[in-house]
Design a protein around this motif. Structure first.
Motif, PDB file in Angstrom:
ATOM      1  N   ARG A   8      19.295  45.957  24.377  1.00  0.00           N
ATOM      2  CA  ARG A   8      20.432  46.802  24.783  1.00  0.00           C
ATOM      3  C   ARG A   8      20.854  46.214  26.119  1.00  0.00           C
ATOM      4  N   ASP A  67      15.608  46.795  27.232  1.00  0.00           N
ATOM      5  CA  ASP A  67      16.825  47.060  28.009  1.00  0.00           C
ATOM      6  C   ASP A  67      17.052  45.855  28.934  1.00  0.00           C
ATOM      7  N   GLU A 123      26.289  47.789  26.449  1.00  0.00           N
ATOM      8  CA  GLU A 123      26.821  49.015  27.042  1.00  0.00           C
ATOM      9  C   GLU A 123      28.121  48.635  27.722  1.00  0.00           C
ATOM     10  N   TRP A 178      14.781  51.739  21.251  1.00  0.00           N
ATOM     11  CA  TRP A 178      15.400  51.172  22.461  1.00  0.00           C
ATOM     12  C   TRP A 178      14.618  51.729  23.630  1.00  0.00           C
TER      13      TRP A 178
END
Ligand code: TEU
Ligand code: CA
Length: 539
Positions: A195, A96, A239, A47
């Motif tokens: 992510r 990300d 998240e 990640w």
């Protein structure tokens, strides 16, 4: 089984991982240089915290161009090289995705700010003053109001983070379309997934001051899945600071076609005073930690998928936070590794966790770099908090603790850079570093390497049911994983005191799988565990 169900993900904060061109800042070529190390560790995915063009107000979480690489990290050619060289080693690159907000230097915002009737005006969230004041009392995660006044147009724009991170307006279908196009640009490059930064904040209900888990959240994520992710065999992890078991099931139930898994943070908030902020400290209560982790293991376990983590680029280092980085650094670091890696879900290792890197306390705010910390310090001084108290909170919870340069060896700047690093290296790099770890067969590194290998080789660790033992014991964290005719038992003395206990009334010396001590066997009927002593046996 999906590839990410027995994978272990390694998080890299690129700025602090490896500098290759002597400017004191980590970069993509530096990561490429260290791929052999990551292959030796055995991880299957990286990640990568953001590497896109950014003015670095929030170290890359403020993006000004999603399809260009930040020059200080390298070029798109370097990015393509990293994806290719990682793939050759069986390592997926997880990017990300930061789409709750952009940088205020993104051309969408530059346009939006031009005038009220600009075609990009509705890409962001603008509101008229109310009685000459801010539209509401919403506050930013980085201190102060979430509303910034724009003189030109006489309106406020919303920013849940810094004022240079304006929130995108996901109600606008043009925004969603542009985001999906950008995602497909990256997916077509062969990345392993995303992510998703604060993804539970993209749907809001501002009239009721709701800024996460808003009414259209799952609708947006299902649309995103339909327009992008579903076409590829990729992994996604959201998240979601506000996640509950119920929302966790909604996000990660495969039948709902939303995400592969989420990062929930309920365990991470257990050492803050209830209803306050992470800076308002409270000692961890082990019984509470066991209860929360067991709840997520059992209640999400079948209809969703857990991520497993202690650390990331936003949290202090776990061995300093809940272990003992002075007298039992190696033992407690291995305890955290063993406790986490036998649980059900996908484990994440944050760079440096595998060698037991620690927090680095600061004495003065001038040593701090992170915007969240700097703003907090100023805000609490103004509120009359005493300076020592604020510095204590920052040393306990500040994000710079995770962002100190990776400690590769005991030469200058820990071999992170040949010049002055953007953030100083922890002085303990002379004894805590990768070179030392690789030379020491009893190092934390080899515990992680063994745990990663075990997960790849044992379906019980992927599919086995979880059962917490001794839920109310104040020092022992023990659980079982059962699958077909196998039982894996993990026992940790999560304390600084020796602890004795008996887990069965007849002597039982099953096969020892791993331990953080030199013991070769354990008699479950008569256990005496040293501080942080942890083992796993298979029955
Ligand atoms: O973090 C979301 C977030 O809320 C964290 O900032 C958290 O509240 C804080 O660090 C306390 O632990 C994500 C990214 O992980 C973080 O690095 C970014 O600063 C933030 O979003 C904005 O993009
Ligand atoms: Ca560099």
């Amino acid at each position: 089984m999906k590839w990410w169900q027995n994978a272990v993900v390694y998080q890299i904060y690129p700025r602090s991982f490896q500098d290759s061109n002597g400017d004191g800042i980590g970069d993509l070529q530096g990561i490429i240089k260290r791929l052999n190390y990551l292959e030796l560790l055995g991880i299957n995915a990286i990640w990568l915290s953001p590497v896109y063009q950014s003015p670095n107000d929030d170290n890359g979480y403020d993006i000004s161009n999603y399809q260009a690489i930040n020059a200080e990290f390298g070029t798109m050619k370097d990015m393509d090289e990293l994806i290719e060289k990682a793939r050759k080693k069986g390592i997926h690159i997880i990017m990300d995705l930061v789409v709750n907000h952009t940088s205020d230097e993104h051309n969408w915002f530059v346009e939006s700010k031009q005038s009220r009737d600009n075609e990009y005006r509705e890409y962001y969230i603008w509101r008229d003053p109310v009685d000459g004041k801010r539209p509401s009392d919403l506050t930013s995660s980085f201190s102060g109001s979430a509303w910034e006044f724009d003189e030109e147009s006489g309106q406020y724009y919303l920013h849940m983070f810094s004022k240079k991170q304006p929130d995108l307006n996901w109600e606008n279908p043009a925004v969603r379309k542009d985001i999906y196009e950008m995602m497909n640009f990256w997916l077509d490059k062969g990345i392993g997934g995303f992510r998703m930064d604060v993804i539970d904040q993209i749907s809001k209900d501002l009239e009721n001051n709701v800024t996460n888990n808003g009414p259209r959240l799952h609708e947006f994520i299902q649309e995103m899945n339909q327009e992008t992710i579903r076409q590829y065999d990729v992994m996604t992890v959201g998240e979601t600071w506000g996640a509950t078991i119920d929302s966790g099931k909604k996000f990660s139930d495969p039948k709902r076609n939303e995400l592969s898994m989420i990062f929930q943070f309920e365990h991470i908030t257990l050492d803050e005073q209830p209803g306050k902020s992470k800076w308002d400290l409270k000692p961890l209560n082990l019984v509470e930690l066991k209860k929360v982790l067991a709840k997520w293991q059992v209640e999400l376990g079948d209809s969703g998928w857990n991520s497993l983590f202690w650390n990331n680029h936003d949290t202090p280092r776990i061995v300093s936070r809940w272990g003992n980085d002075q007298n039992y650094r190696v033992e407690s670091a291995k305890m955290f590794a063993i406790l986490l890696h036998f649980m059900k879900g996908t484990p994440y290792i944050y760079q440096g966790e595998e060698i037991g890197m620690t927090n680095q306390p600061i004495k003065d705010i001038s040593e701090a770099s992170d915007i969240e910390t700097v703003n907090l310090y100023r805000e609490r001084l103004e509120l009359g908090y005493n300076k020592e108290e604020i510095i204590k909170s920052i040393n306990t919870k500040g994000r710079d603790n995770a962002r100190r340069p990776m400690q590769w060896d005991n030469t200058q700047q820990a071999d992170f850079t040949t010049s002055i690093p953007w953030l100083s290296v922890n002085p303990n790099y002379d004894r805590i570093n990768v070179k030392q770890a690789l030379e020491d067969k009893s190092s934390i590194f080899y515990t992680y390497q063994q745990l990663i290998k075990l997960r790849k080789e044992n379906p019980s660790l992927v599919f086995g049911d979880f059962k917490l033992l001794l839920p109310d014991h104040p020092a022992i964290f023990a659980y079982e994983r059962t699958y077909q005719n196998e039982t894996w038992l993990v026992v940790a003395n999560f304390s600084e005191e020796p602890t004795s206990l008996s887990l069965t009334d007849q002597s039982d010396k099953s096969q020892l799988i791993i331990s953080n001590s030199t013991r070769k066997s354990y008699d479950l009927s008569d256990l005496y565990l040293e501080p942080y002593e942890t083992f796993c046996i298979k029955k």
